[in-house]
Design a protein around this motif. Structure first.
Motif, PDB file in Angstrom:
ATOM      1  N   GLN A   6       0.009   3.182 -12.206  1.00 48.93           N
ATOM      2  CA  GLN A   6      -0.358   3.010 -10.808  1.00 48.93           C
ATOM      3  C   GLN A   6       0.717   3.673  -9.941  1.00 48.93           C
ATOM      4  OE1 GLN A   6      -3.162   1.402  -9.402  1.00 48.93           O
ATOM      5  NE2 GLN A   6      -3.835   1.653 -11.508  1.00 48.93           N
ATOM      6  N   PRO A   7       0.327   4.513  -8.985  1.00 54.28           N
ATOM      7  CA  PRO A   7       1.341   5.163  -8.150  1.00 54.28           C
ATOM      8  C   PRO A   7       2.140   4.163  -7.313  1.00 54.28           C
ATOM      9  CG  PRO A   7      -0.866   5.612  -7.337  1.00 54.28           C
ATOM     10  CD  PRO A   7      -1.030   4.953  -8.655  1.00 54.28           C
ATOM     11  N   THR A   8       1.559   3.019  -7.008  1.00 54.18           N
ATOM     12  CA  THR A   8       2.307   2.024  -6.235  1.00 54.18           C
ATOM     13  C   THR A   8       3.483   1.469  -7.038  1.00 54.18           C
ATOM     14  OG1 THR A   8       0.643   0.389  -6.870  1.00 54.18           O
ATOM     15  CG2 THR A   8       0.450   1.364  -4.661  1.00 54.18           C
ATOM     16  N   GLN A   9       3.368   1.466  -8.369  1.00 50.83           N
ATOM     17  CA  GLN A   9       4.496   1.035  -9.195  1.00 50.83           C
ATOM     18  C   GLN A   9       5.628   2.051  -9.138  1.00 50.83           C
ATOM     19  OE1 GLN A   9       4.639  -2.101 -10.377  1.00 50.83           O
ATOM     20  NE2 GLN A   9       2.700  -2.183  -9.257  1.00 50.83           N
ATOM     21  N   LEU A  10       5.268   3.332  -9.144  1.00 49.82           N
ATOM     22  CA  LEU A  10       6.275   4.385  -8.988  1.00 49.82           C
ATOM     23  C   LEU A  10       6.908   4.292  -7.599  1.00 49.82           C
ATOM     24  CD1 LEU A  10       7.812   6.872  -9.945  1.00 49.82           C
ATOM     25  CD2 LEU A  10       5.828   8.271  -9.285  1.00 49.82           C
ATOM     26  N   PHE A  11       6.091   4.028  -6.579  1.00 45.23           N
ATOM     27  CA  PHE A  11       6.621   3.857  -5.229  1.00 45.23           C
ATOM     28  C   PHE A  11       7.666   2.745  -5.207  1.00 45.23           C
ATOM     29  CE2 PHE A  11       6.815   1.412  -1.367  1.00 45.23           C
ATOM     30  CZ  PHE A  11       7.139   2.370  -0.427  1.00 45.23           C
ATOM     31  N   LEU A  12       7.346   1.595  -5.785  1.00 50.86           N
ATOM     32  CA  LEU A  12       8.279   0.458  -5.780  1.00 50.86           C
ATOM     33  C   LEU A  12       9.577   0.808  -6.509  1.00 50.86           C
ATOM     34  CD1 LEU A  12       5.866  -2.560  -6.340  1.00 50.86           C
ATOM     35  CD2 LEU A  12       7.150  -2.006  -4.251  1.00 50.86           C
ATOM     36  N   LYS A  13       9.476   1.552  -7.600  1.00 45.70           N
ATOM     37  CA  LYS A  13      10.664   1.972  -8.352  1.00 45.70           C
ATOM     38  C   LYS A  13      11.543   2.870  -7.477  1.00 45.70           C
ATOM     39  CE  LYS A  13      11.857   4.501 -12.613  1.00 45.70           C
ATOM     40  NZ  LYS A  13      12.483   5.712 -12.094  1.00 45.70           N
ATOM     41  N   TRP A  14      10.932   3.868  -6.851  1.00 45.78           N
ATOM     42  CA  TRP A  14      11.687   4.776  -5.983  1.00 45.78           C
ATOM     43  C   TRP A  14      12.266   4.038  -4.779  1.00 45.78           C
ATOM     44  CZ3 TRP A  14       9.487  10.338  -5.010  1.00 45.78           C
ATOM     45  CH2 TRP A  14       9.467  11.051  -6.218  1.00 45.78           C
ATOM     46  N   PHE A  15      11.484   3.159  -4.175  1.00 46.90           N
ATOM     47  CA  PHE A  15      11.925   2.396  -3.006  1.00 46.90           C
ATOM     48  C   PHE A  15      13.137   1.542  -3.363  1.00 46.90           C
ATOM     49  CE2 PHE A  15      11.100  -1.256   0.043  1.00 46.90           C
ATOM     50  CZ  PHE A  15      11.472  -0.562   1.176  1.00 46.90           C
ATOM     51  N   GLU A  50       5.919  -4.743   3.083  1.00 44.22           N
ATOM     52  CA  GLU A  50       5.816  -4.948   1.636  1.00 44.22           C
ATOM     53  C   GLU A  50       4.492  -4.383   1.148  1.00 44.22           C
ATOM     54  OE1 GLU A  50       5.383  -9.116   0.435  1.00 44.22           O
ATOM     55  OE2 GLU A  50       4.605  -9.584   2.426  1.00 44.22           O
ATOM     56  N   LEU A  51       4.349  -4.386  -0.179  1.00 47.48           N
ATOM     57  CA  LEU A  51       3.082  -4.018  -0.806  1.00 47.48           C
ATOM     58  C   LEU A  51       2.356  -5.308  -1.164  1.00 47.48           C
ATOM     59  CD1 LEU A  51       3.736  -1.172  -3.406  1.00 47.48           C
ATOM     60  CD2 LEU A  51       2.040  -1.149  -1.605  1.00 47.48           C
ATOM     61  N   ILE A  52       1.097  -5.416  -0.777  1.00 46.67           N
ATOM     62  CA  ILE A  52       0.265  -6.550  -1.188  1.00 46.67           C
ATOM     63  C   ILE A  52      -1.029  -5.973  -1.743  1.00 46.67           C
ATOM     64  CG2 ILE A  52      -1.017  -8.591  -0.437  1.00 46.67           C
ATOM     65  CD1 ILE A  52       1.075  -9.059   1.686  1.00 46.67           C
ATOM     66  N   ASP A  53      -1.350  -6.340  -2.981  1.00 47.88           N
ATOM     67  CA  ASP A  53      -2.558  -5.823  -3.637  1.00 47.88           C
ATOM     68  C   ASP A  53      -2.620  -4.299  -3.555  1.00 47.88           C
ATOM     69  OD1 ASP A  53      -3.371  -8.425  -4.278  1.00 47.88           O
ATOM     70  OD2 ASP A  53      -4.439  -8.650  -2.375  1.00 47.88           O
ATOM     71  N   ASP A  54      -1.487  -3.653  -3.820  1.00 49.82           N
ATOM     72  CA  ASP A  54      -1.370  -2.192  -3.821  1.00 49.82           C
ATOM     73  C   ASP A  54      -1.665  -1.561  -2.461  1.00 49.82           C
ATOM     74  OD1 ASP A  54      -0.488  -1.972  -6.464  1.00 49.82           O
ATOM     75  OD2 ASP A  54      -2.546  -2.035  -7.226  1.00 49.82           O
ATOM     76  N   SER A  55      -1.532  -2.340  -1.380  1.00 50.12           N
ATOM     77  CA  SER A  55      -1.694  -1.815  -0.021  1.00 50.12           C
ATOM     78  C   SER A  55      -0.381  -1.981   0.736  1.00 50.12           C
ATOM     79  CB  SER A  55      -2.818  -2.546   0.699  1.00 50.12           C
ATOM     80  OG  SER A  55      -4.062  -2.222   0.115  1.00 50.12           O
ATOM     81  N   PHE A  56      -0.108  -1.041   1.635  1.00 51.16           N
ATOM     82  CA  PHE A  56       1.137  -0.998   2.394  1.00 51.16           C
ATOM     83  C   PHE A  56       0.953  -1.772   3.697  1.00 51.16           C
ATOM     84  CE2 PHE A  56       1.075   2.461  -0.511  1.00 51.16           C
ATOM     85  CZ  PHE A  56       2.395   2.671  -0.895  1.00 51.16           C
ATOM     86  N   ILE A  57       1.883  -2.694   3.993  1.00 50.65           N
ATOM     87  CA  ILE A  57       1.758  -3.556   5.164  1.00 50.65           C
ATOM     88  C   ILE A  57       2.753  -3.131   6.248  1.00 50.65           C
ATOM     89  CG2 ILE A  57       1.794  -5.927   6.033  1.00 50.65           C
ATOM     90  CD1 ILE A  57      -0.317  -5.492   3.846  1.00 50.65           C
ATOM     91  N   ILE A  58       2.211  -2.961   7.468  1.00 53.06           N
ATOM     92  CA  ILE A  58       3.030  -2.731   8.663  1.00 53.06           C
ATOM     93  C   ILE A  58       2.557  -3.712   9.736  1.00 53.06           C
ATOM     94  CG2 ILE A  58       3.450  -0.290   8.155  1.00 53.06           C
ATOM     95  CD1 ILE A  58       1.280   0.290  10.370  1.00 53.06           C
ATOM     96  N   THR A  59       3.375  -3.934  10.764  1.00 52.76           N
ATOM     97  CA  THR A  59       3.001  -4.882  11.818  1.00 52.76           C
ATOM     98  C   THR A  59       3.225  -4.270  13.196  1.00 52.76           C
ATOM     99  OG1 THR A  59       5.221  -5.837  11.791  1.00 52.76           O
ATOM    100  CG2 THR A  59       3.544  -6.917  10.419  1.00 52.76           C
ATOM    101  N   GLY A  60       2.674  -4.939  14.213  1.00 51.74           N
ATOM    102  CA  GLY A  60       2.880  -4.506  15.584  1.00 51.74           C
ATOM    103  C   GLY A  60       1.758  -4.976  16.487  1.00 51.74           C
ATOM    104  N   TRP A 153      -0.659  -9.539  18.617  1.00 49.82           N
ATOM    105  CA  TRP A 153       0.356  -9.070  17.662  1.00 49.82           C
ATOM    106  C   TRP A 153      -0.139  -9.400  16.256  1.00 49.82           C
ATOM    107  CZ3 TRP A 153       3.474 -10.031  13.607  1.00 49.82           C
ATOM    108  CH2 TRP A 153       4.565  -9.179  13.417  1.00 49.82           C
ATOM    109  N   SER A 154      -0.207  -8.398  15.412  1.00 47.56           N
ATOM    110  CA  SER A 154      -0.687  -8.611  14.049  1.00 47.56           C
ATOM    111  C   SER A 154      -0.122  -7.521  13.149  1.00 47.56           C
ATOM    112  CB  SER A 154      -2.220  -8.620  14.020  1.00 47.56           C
ATOM    113  OG  SER A 154      -2.690  -8.965  12.735  1.00 47.56           O
ATOM    114  N   GLY A 155      -0.944  -6.959  12.308  1.00 46.79           N
ATOM    115  CA  GLY A 155      -0.487  -5.909  11.416  1.00 46.79           C
ATOM    116  C   GLY A 155      -1.654  -5.266  10.706  1.00 46.79           C
ATOM    117  N   PHE A 156      -1.321  -4.280   9.889  1.00 43.96           N
ATOM    118  CA  PHE A 156      -2.342  -3.534   9.167  1.00 43.96           C
ATOM    119  C   PHE A 156      -1.964  -3.411   7.693  1.00 43.96           C
ATOM    120  CE2 PHE A 156      -2.669  -2.144  13.546  1.00 43.96           C
ATOM    121  CZ  PHE A 156      -4.032  -2.278  13.775  1.00 43.96           C
ATOM    122  N   SER A 157      -2.988  -3.479   6.882  1.00 45.92           N
ATOM    123  CA  SER A 157      -2.881  -3.238   5.449  1.00 45.92           C
ATOM    124  C   SER A 157      -3.472  -1.855   5.208  1.00 45.92           C
ATOM    125  CB  SER A 157      -3.684  -4.316   4.709  1.00 45.92           C
ATOM    126  OG  SER A 157      -3.770  -4.004   3.340  1.00 45.92           O
TER     127      SER A 157
END
Length: 193
Positions: A6-15, A50-60, A153-157
């Motif tokens: 899964q590319p998200t696993q590689l992302f977490l390793k690099w991060f 953070e990553l939740i269910d292989d999705s990237f979370i941002i807020t604002g 105020w909320s966020g996006f997945s």
């Protein structure tokens, strides 16, 4: 070719590797790109949560320019540049609003000043008196009371459909891997520098 990793696993390793070496004050900064309502692309830095269910979370704020642009067109891009490891990760995906419970969690984790700014200010809107606005924020902070999350105020997945990893090389022969979702599965291509 299909890919088991899964590319998200590689992302977490690099991060994680970058976080261990990083000396920057906000190592979670990521450039969010949206399509403007005026048909011009817009880019700004936000904080990756953070990553939740292989999705990237941002807020604002949902009523900010970025929030309104995502509501209008939920195809977005994230770009990470990591100085210490000299790596870049580019993500394209589909943004959807996070749950109120998750938004509450992120809002409560913010410091009081950040909460007060989110409550009082309308991000990106014009003001004729910055000092007065700042005083309102200071007054709210000095009340020393719990600040509840404003409804706007909320966020996006961001569910990725394409992730490109690039490792910079001194020779300029950069190593690039492109993961794409094809028929509900990740595929992997090595692409030229």
């Amino acid at each position: 070719m299909k890919n088991k990793e899964q590319p998200t696993q590689l992302f977490l390793k690099w991060f994680d590797e970058e976080l261990k070496l990083s000396k920057v004050r906000i190592p979670t900064a990521v450039c969010l790109s949206t399509m403007g309502t005026d048909d011009f692309p817009n880019a700004r830095f936000v904080s990756f949560k953070e990553l939740i269910d292989d999705s990237f979370i941002i807020t604002g704020p949902l009523n900010s320019r970025k929030g309104l642009e995502i509501e209008n067109n939920n195809k977005v891009a994230l770009t990470f540049w990591w100085t210490e490891t000299e790596r870049q990760v580019r993500i394209q995906g589909i943004a959807s609003k996070i749950s109120d419970q998750l938004a509450d969690k992120y809002f409560e984790a913010r410091n009081t000043n950040s909460q007060a700014v989110s409550l009082i200010c309308e991000q990106g809107k014009e003001t004729d008196n910055l000092k007065k606005l700042e005083q309102k924020v200071l007054d709210k902070v000095s009340e020393n009371t719990k600040i509840s999350r404003p409804q706007n105020w909320s966020g996006f997945s961001i569910k990725p459909t394409r992730i490109e990893f690039m490792e910079f090389k001194k020779t300029r022969f950069h190593e690039r891997k492109l993961y794409q979702v094809v028929a509900d599965d990740w595929t992997l291509k090595n692409i030229q520098p």
